[in-house]
Structure formats: structure tokens, C-alpha cells
Design a protein around this motif. Sequence first.
Motif, PDB file in Angstrom:
ATOM      1  N   TYR A 198     -22.851 -14.279 -11.257  1.00  0.00           N
ATOM      2  CA  TYR A 198     -22.195 -13.022 -11.573  1.00  0.00           C
ATOM      3  C   TYR A 198     -20.675 -13.053 -11.423  1.00  0.00           C
ATOM      4  CZ  TYR A 198     -22.407  -8.094 -12.618  1.00  0.00           C
ATOM      5  OH  TYR A 198     -22.279  -6.888 -13.249  1.00  0.00           O
ATOM      6  N   VAL A 199     -20.129 -14.111 -10.841  1.00  0.00           N
ATOM      7  CA  VAL A 199     -18.676 -14.181 -10.671  1.00  0.00           C
ATOM      8  C   VAL A 199     -17.946 -14.189 -12.016  1.00  0.00           C
ATOM      9  CG1 VAL A 199     -16.761 -15.503  -9.688  1.00  0.00           C
ATOM     10  CG2 VAL A 199     -18.869 -15.241  -8.411  1.00  0.00           C
ATOM     11  N   PRO A 200     -18.487 -14.796 -13.076  1.00  0.00           N
ATOM     12  CA  PRO A 200     -17.784 -14.665 -14.361  1.00  0.00           C
ATOM     13  C   PRO A 200     -17.610 -13.206 -14.795  1.00  0.00           C
ATOM     14  CG  PRO A 200     -19.328 -16.473 -14.485  1.00  0.00           C
ATOM     15  CD  PRO A 200     -19.571 -15.778 -13.172  1.00  0.00           C
ATOM     16  N   ALA A 201     -18.565 -12.351 -14.493  1.00  0.00           N
ATOM     17  CA  ALA A 201     -18.437 -10.927 -14.817  1.00  0.00           C
ATOM     18  C   ALA A 201     -17.365 -10.275 -13.947  1.00  0.00           C
ATOM     19  CB  ALA A 201     -19.769 -10.212 -14.641  1.00  0.00           C
ATOM     20  N   ILE A 202     -17.299 -10.657 -12.688  1.00  0.00           N
ATOM     21  CA  ILE A 202     -16.267 -10.122 -11.803  1.00  0.00           C
ATOM     22  C   ILE A 202     -14.888 -10.561 -12.298  1.00  0.00           C
ATOM     23  CG2 ILE A 202     -15.351 -10.176  -9.430  1.00  0.00           C
ATOM     24  CD1 ILE A 202     -18.290 -10.596  -8.497  1.00  0.00           C
ATOM     25  N   THR A 203     -14.787 -11.813 -12.696  1.00  0.00           N
ATOM     26  CA  THR A 203     -13.526 -12.332 -13.238  1.00  0.00           C
ATOM     27  C   THR A 203     -13.137 -11.587 -14.508  1.00  0.00           C
ATOM     28  OG1 THR A 203     -14.030 -14.499 -12.295  1.00  0.00           O
ATOM     29  CG2 THR A 203     -12.342 -14.426 -14.017  1.00  0.00           C
ATOM     30  N   ALA A 204     -14.103 -11.339 -15.379  1.00  0.00           N
ATOM     31  CA  ALA A 204     -13.825 -10.592 -16.617  1.00  0.00           C
ATOM     32  C   ALA A 204     -13.341  -9.183 -16.304  1.00  0.00           C
ATOM     33  CB  ALA A 204     -15.074 -10.547 -17.498  1.00  0.00           C
ATOM     34  N   GLY A 205     -13.913  -8.556 -15.292  1.00  0.00           N
ATOM     35  CA  GLY A 205     -13.460  -7.228 -14.884  1.00  0.00           C
ATOM     36  C   GLY A 205     -12.020  -7.247 -14.397  1.00  0.00           C
ATOM     37  N   PHE A 206     -11.649  -8.296 -13.661  1.00  0.00           N
ATOM     38  CA  PHE A 206     -10.278  -8.421 -13.186  1.00  0.00           C
ATOM     39  C   PHE A 206      -9.315  -8.674 -14.349  1.00  0.00           C
ATOM     40  CE2 PHE A 206      -6.768 -10.937 -11.253  1.00  0.00           C
ATOM     41  CZ  PHE A 206      -6.245  -9.941 -10.436  1.00  0.00           C
ATOM     42  N   LYS A 243     -18.576  -9.953  -1.141  1.00  0.00           N
ATOM     43  CA  LYS A 243     -17.330 -10.240  -0.433  1.00  0.00           C
ATOM     44  C   LYS A 243     -16.164 -10.369  -1.413  1.00  0.00           C
ATOM     45  CE  LYS A 243     -19.651 -13.411   1.948  1.00  0.00           C
ATOM     46  NZ  LYS A 243     -19.942 -14.585   2.741  1.00  0.00           N
ATOM     47  N   LEU A 244     -16.430 -10.953  -2.561  1.00  0.00           N
ATOM     48  CA  LEU A 244     -15.392 -11.103  -3.576  1.00  0.00           C
ATOM     49  C   LEU A 244     -14.949  -9.743  -4.117  1.00  0.00           C
ATOM     50  CD1 LEU A 244     -13.916 -13.489  -4.814  1.00  0.00           C
ATOM     51  CD2 LEU A 244     -15.596 -13.510  -6.637  1.00  0.00           C
TER      52      LEU A 244
END
Length: 141
Positions: free
Chosen positions: A122-130, A80-81
Amino acid sequence: MFFIVASIALSLLILASYIDLRTREIPDWISISIALIAVAGSLTGWLGLELIWVIGGGLVGLGVAYVLFRFARLGGGDAKLIASLGMLVGPVGIWIVLFGMALAGGALSTVAIFRNQRDLAYVPAITAGFIGYLGIIHFVI
């Protein structure tokens, strides 16, 4: 004005990372907030994307997130994120976010392997991608 929209979204992603690291869950209100920020930013002109591109980015993000959820065991909150970030960055930008996310996720997975962890936030990886996306956009604009 994009800086304001991106700062709010980044703050929400950092909060989601913290919550994910602690509980392995992502509150739905964070993904919904990012999606609403994308729509509001588009309608006010702050985002720099027309509404059709916001919807297109959401659909691309949703499609990729569904495949990762269905076949790669990505969590539903993560999916969803990713879909809401697709709305924020558009159909081209989401590919940049996903590339950075994959690189950061590989590094996190390596750390998890060495720690014998089976569960990975896995949200830290999503944040890093952003964050990577913001860095690339900074040099393009």
C-alpha cells in the motif's frame, strides 16, 4: 526551501514503496526520518508550519492511521508512515494526502483483484497521495 524538504520526503517514500513491493515491510527508520525532517523543517522555518501544526498533523495522521490499522487491516508500517506524513504536511494537508491515497489505493486494489492477489503493497498509494498533495500545493502557493 519547502522543495528541499518535500524532495527528501518523496525520495524516502519512493524507497519505502520499492521495499514494500519487494518485502511487504516498511523499515521504521523511514517513518522516523520523515518525522524528524518535519520537526527540523518546522524549527528552521523551511517547512512553513509551526511546531504546533506539525504535532497536530501527526496526531490527525495517527488517529486516522490507527482506525485504518484497527478496522481496515492496514499494516503497522503503513500506519506509521501516514502518521509521519501528517507531521510533514500538517492537519489539513494530511486530509489531501489521504484523499489521493484512497484514490490510488482503489486503483491498486482493482489491479490486485484481477491478479487474484490477497496481499497488497500500500505504500505506492501513500506515495501517490503525497505526490497529489505536492501538485495541489504547487498551484496554491
